[in-house]
Write a protein that holds these residues in place. Structure first.
Motif, PDB file in Angstrom:
ATOM      1  N   VAL A   1      26.400  -8.803   4.291  1.00  0.00           N
ATOM      2  CA  VAL A   1      25.465  -9.031   5.414  1.00  0.00           C
ATOM      3  C   VAL A   1      24.512  -7.862   5.548  1.00  0.00           C
ATOM      4  N   GLY A   2      25.012  -6.671   5.382  1.00  0.00           N
ATOM      5  CA  GLY A   2      24.153  -5.503   5.506  1.00  0.00           C
ATOM      6  C   GLY A   2      23.055  -5.503   4.452  1.00  0.00           C
ATOM      7  N   THR A   3      23.389  -5.850   3.234  1.00  0.00           N
ATOM      8  CA  THR A   3      22.385  -5.844   2.169  1.00  0.00           C
ATOM      9  C   THR A   3      21.346  -6.925   2.419  1.00  0.00           C
ATOM     10  N   VAL A   4      21.842  -8.032   2.939  1.00  0.00           N
ATOM     11  CA  VAL A   4      20.890  -9.117   3.221  1.00  0.00           C
ATOM     12  C   VAL A   4      19.881  -8.670   4.260  1.00  0.00           C
ATOM     13  N   THR A   5      20.323  -7.995   5.285  1.00  0.00           N
ATOM     14  CA  THR A   5      19.389  -7.593   6.335  1.00  0.00           C
ATOM     15  C   THR A   5      18.373  -6.597   5.807  1.00  0.00           C
ATOM     16  N   LYS A   6      18.761  -5.718   4.928  1.00  0.00           N
ATOM     17  CA  LYS A   6      17.789  -4.789   4.362  1.00  0.00           C
ATOM     18  C   LYS A   6      16.755  -5.535   3.557  1.00  0.00           C
ATOM     19  N   GLU A   7      17.230  -6.481   2.763  1.00  0.00           N
ATOM     20  CA  GLU A   7      16.284  -7.276   1.979  1.00  0.00           C
ATOM     21  C   GLU A   7      15.362  -8.048   2.902  1.00  0.00           C
TER      22      GLU A   7
END
Lengths: 79, 901
Positions: free
Chosen positions: B220-226
């Motif tokens: 989820v964290g990586t998705v939000t950065k993207e």
């Protein structure tokens, strides 16, 4: 779940599958028919009943039953 | 047979649906009902095509409601059902369609019904729920732009995670707590954070926090950065930078310049090395500059691109340029637009002032401002259209394109400004008529001297709008006899000291103002001609018609009939003077142009007329209502329903709109002499009105006031054509003089009336005689006078010299003139009407012979008197004060009468 046998010459599995398909469609279309009622309707149609008149009959019966139940409930509440 | 088939099934159906037992009355009734409907129905057989259509419609309905999964399911199930081999060899034909038809008839609002209650099949339901919900989201996502893809990815990951953990739902709580508890929280939090991520200034710390807070939610964290990166890039691609702020102008502008002009860049780089003190230029896109230019032209004011110097002159800001031009080139291009902006500001200021200070300006100025306003609205519409093209970005829009689009309008602005400044060059303290006439003259001169036809067209429209107030004054004056010039701006002024009944009415009732202004009304103190040339020839005609109308109005005021005051019928038939004049101008322009141009003008007229068809229909209905109200003659009806019968203002507005529309539709297609056009359009109207008013006045005087009879009476009595009538009076007078009796006015009056009544009984009472006695001492002095006396002018010398005693005669004449009493005969008629009536009539020949004849008559009278008695009286008639002049008038009038008889 009841296994309803249809008075058709085809294999039972085919009839069963066909009936299940019909049942799913019935649920999808929100007809309110359970399996027993549906089976009875199928048999009536096989006997030559007109589906439109059959549908009217079923709707009317439901309505009358609902009205009767409502009266009963009201009398119970009154008591 | 069929009954036997249906009966058991019907009973079973009734039992199942209602729960009634076979011995119940309700059951019996239900059975009867069911069987009767099944056996004796009026329904048609199943139509497979109709069923197919209904199913397709239902599938479409599911799609429309966003329930694509259900639509797919229904479609698949239907296909599977129809393809089932079960129906191949079935005894009943089209049983499948019957069953489908049954389901369709029993279906109850399937779109609203949410399929999959947990009671039926929880596992399947959950799966269907998730799949359908995420599928719905997918569809919604697909409909949006970038938001959907981002949401879809996130949801897919979550659903995949859920699928993995399906078997774990009933297992470890900690895992659930770790996975599903925080997952549910993270869903909401991530949604919120995702929303916040989409705004420009969101620190990435928050998203990382939401990602790191959950151990198992690293994806989820990586998705939000993207997603944050994606959001930012989308913003950068779709949001306009705030070029008017210093921070953003330099940073983001370069991203839009994909193909910068490398030469200009190199040049500027070179310049930078040489001009260290100068600030670095701001680079903006050409599109931004074009929009700024359009905004500035719409509303001249300081902006990002231009500013005002200390003198209030618009100048370009120094440090702005575009990438495709060097700074100097850009400045030189914009410098062509700055003057236009300045001019537009002046024009807009004038329009605004006239809107706010109506009473401080002459009405001609207000009409002119209205014309300017109409032109300004057209200009604004054109600018709006250009801006829409710019915003749409469907075609190539460059500064060159904009320049080409704006060039004709910039020329118009220059032309209008030149005429505007000259037209308003009169000082504020000048009289209104000077201001109005000078404005009209300035517009006319610019119109006549304009080079191209487009400029002429614009100025023509402005001039006609400005002239409308003048024409309205002329219309009221000429057609209604009502001269109204509240602000004293017309060329003619009504002399209020002279009323209609005054004997100087014809001479001095109306004063034509000095067309050459020499009272220092201009800043340079030079006198100039202020009146428009084509109005000068008709001024006299205007005055004549005005006098005629006013006189007629006063003469007929006491003779108002049921129909009302006499009005010019041509006014009701043809419309106002403004309308007629503008239509004449239009016709003349059309005639002067080519046939093709005629078609174009007609087409534009048709288009303009088509646009107002509805308004015309509404107005016609209102006209009928108003005429009905007038027929009923009910003032209360009119007062209680002002909106329904409020037609006069609307009519006036409609007419003014029609006239304005006609003016705005005029177009000059070739070089023409506008003075000639205006003369041909206006002069016939005024001259025709002159003829009409003169004939009306003449007929009024002859019929109502018996002019002919009066003139005949004057001719007979005062000019002594009725010799036998006056002979008796004169003889009686001479006898009295010779006998030395006292001559009194009353006696002479009665005698005169008695004599005249024999021939003119109706008018005898109008005559009266007055006697003024001379001093006695004069007589004695003259008797002793021996010097030759002067010959009176009234004596015909040729006749006098026939008599040898000419000298004695002259003496006697002079003596009698000075000694004898003055006897005057009064005949109070409309003398002033008669005197200058000739000027109101056309074709008035001079009759010198009659005046000579009259003089001969008088001289004969003198001689006759002289022969009869040494003492004779010279009769002075009141009318002889105007002797020759009056005789000329009267005789010419009589001649006209008899010629017309």
């Amino acid at each position: 779940m009841e296994e309803v046998t249809m008075s058709a010459k085809g294999s039972g599995m085919t009839a069963k599958e066909t009936f299940q398909t019909l049942m799913e469609m019935s649920k999808l279309l929100n007809t309110g028919l359970d399996e027993t009622t549906l089976a009875l309707c199928v048999r009536l149609c096989e006997c030559g009943a007109n589906p439109e008149s059959l549908a009217k009959v079923i709707v009317e019966l439901r309505r009358e039953v609902a009205a009767l139940n409502m009266d009963k409930n009201q009398t119970k509440q009154g008591q | 047979m069929t009954y036997r088939k249906y009966e058991p099934l019907a009973k079973e159906l009734i039992t199942h649906l209602s729960g009634f037992k076979e011995d119940e009355e309700n059951f019996f009734r239900c059975e009867q009902y069911v069987l009767s409907n099944l056996l004796y129905h009026h329904c048609l057989d199943v139509n497979s095509h109709a069923v197919r259509r209904s199913l397709d419609g239902l599938i479409l309905k599911f799609c429309v409601h966003g329930q694509h999964n259900r639509a797919e399911n229904l479609k698949k199930l239907t296909q599977r059902f129809l393809k089932s081999p079960f129906f191949k060899d079935h005894t009943v034909l089209d049983i499948q369609w019957s069953l489908l038809s049954l389901l369709l008839h029993l279906s109850n609002n399937p779109t609203k019904f949410l399929q999959g209650s947990p009671q039926d099949n929880p596992h399947e339901v959950i799966e269907v729920d998730l799949a359908s919900s995420y599928a719905v989201q997918e569809d919604e996502v697909k409909e949006d732009f970038d938001w959907g893809a981002y949401l879809k990815e996130d949801n897919e990951e979550l659903s995949s995670r859920k699928d993995e953990s399906l078997s774990d739902w009933s297992s470890d709580e900690e895992d659930e707590g770790n996975v599903f508890g925080p997952l549910s929280i993270s869903r909401t939090q991530s949604d919120v954070s995702q929303c916040t991520l989409l705004l420009p200034a969101v620190p990435e710390g928050e998203t990382s926090k939401t990602g790191l807070a959950h151990g198992g939610a690293s994806t989820v964290g990586t998705v939000t950065k993207e997603s944050s990166h994606r959001a930012q890039s989308w913003l950068e691609a779709n949001l306009q930078p705030r070029f008017w702020c210093e921070k953003d102008s330099g940073a983001t502008s370069m991203q839009f310049n994909k193909d910068p002009n490398m030469v200009s860049k190199l040049w500027e780089e070179n310049q930078k090395w040489h001009a260290v003190d100068k600030p670095a230029p701001k680079l903006v896109s050409e599109w931004v500059v074009m929009r700024e230019i359009l905004w500035v032209l719409m509303k001249p004011a300081e902006s990002f691109l231009i500013t005002k110097d200390t003198n209030g002159v618009f100048i370009m800001r120094s440090n702005i340029t575009i990438s495709s031009l060097v700074q100097n080139a850009f400045r030189s291009y914009l410098s062509t637009i700055m003057p236009t902006v300045q001019k537009l500001e002046e024009i807009n200021k004038f329009i605004k002032r006239t809107n706010h200070e109506i009473y401080n300006f002459p009405s001609t100025y207000l009409s002119y401002a209205q014309g300017l306003n109409l032109w300004s609205q057209k200009f604004l519409e054109h600018l709006s259209k250009l801006e829409k093209d710019l915003k749409a970005q469907e075609k190539t829009c460059t500064l060159l394109w904009l320049n080409k689009e704006l060039k004709p309008w910039i020329n118009d602005v220059a032309v209008i400004y030149a005429a505007h400044m000259e037209g308003l060059s009169v000082i504020d303290t000048a009289p209104n008529w000077t201001k109005a006439t000078w404005l009209l003259r300035a517009l006319f001169e610019h119109l006549s001297s304009a080079g191209d036809m487009k400029s002429q067209t614009v100025l023509l429209r402005l001039f006609l709008h400005s002239l409308r107030y003048y024409l309205s004054i002329i219309h009221n004056w000429q057609y209604n006899g009502n001269f109204q010039d509240d602000k004293d701006e017309f060329l003619v002024k009504r002399n209020k000291d002279v009323s209609v009944g005054d004997e100087n009415y014809w001479k001095s009732a109306y004063i034509i103002k000095n067309v050459k202004c020499s009272d220092g009304c201009f800043p340079d103190q030079h006198s100039r001609k202020t009146v428009v040339p084509f109005l000068v020839p008709i001024l006299k005609s205007l005055v004549v018609v005005g006098k005629n109308r006013e006189l007629m109005a006063s003469l007929t005021s006491h003779q108002v009939s049921k129909k009302g005051i006499v009005k010019n019928p041509s006014k009701d038939d043809k419309g106002s003077l403004e309308q007629q004049f503008v239509e004449n101008v239009q016709k003349l322009l059309v005639e002067a142009s080519d046939s093709k141009q005629e078609q174009i003008v007609d087409k534009t007229e048709v288009m303009e007329n088509e646009g107002s068809v509805q308004d015309k229909i509404v107005c016609e209905v209102q006209d009928r209502l108003h005429s009905l109200a007038l027929q009923l003659d009910d003032t209360y009806l009119l007062e209680t329903h002002p909106s329904t019968f409020h037609f006069q203002d609307k009519t006036a507005n409609r007419i003014s709109d029609d006239i304005s529309r006609t003016i705005e539709g005029l177009c000059i297609n070739r070089g023409l002499s506008m003075e000639r056009i205006f003369s041909l359009a206006l002069h016939p109207l005024i001259q025709g009105e002159e003829h009409v008013s003169s004939s009306q006045l003449l007929s009024l005087l002859t019929t109502e006031y018996k002019l002919r009879d009066h003139l005949q009476l004057l001719r007979g009595v005062l000019l002594m054509e009725e010799g036998d009538v006056m002979h008796e009076f004169y003889s009686h007078l001479f006898v009295k003089i010779e006998s030395g009796d006292i001559i009194d006015s009353l006696g002479l009056t009665l005698h005169l009336q008695d004599c005249i009544s024999r021939r003119f009984p109706d008018f005898a009472q109008s005559f009266s005689v007055f006697v003024k006695q001379q001093d006695v001492g004069v007589e004695e002095d003259l008797l002793e006078q021996k010097e030759p006396l002067e010959v009176p002018d009234s004596v015909d010398l040729e006749t006098a010299w026939e008599d040898n005693d000419s000298e004695i005669l002259i003496k006697k004449l002079n003596w009698s003139e000075k000694v004898l009493d003055d006897i005057t005969v009064h005949y109070p008629v409309l003398m002033h009407c008669f005197l200058d009536l000739r000027s109101g009539l056309t074709r008035t020949p001079k009759c010198l012979s009659h005046s000579v004849f009259s003089k001969n008559v008088l001289s004969k009278l003198y001689l006759f008197s002289g022969l009869c008695s040494p003492i004779f009286n010279l009769l002075h008639f009141e009318i002889l004060k105007f002797t020759c002049h009056f005789i000329d008038h009267v005789n010419s009038l009589l001649r006209l009468f008899w010629e017309s008889m």
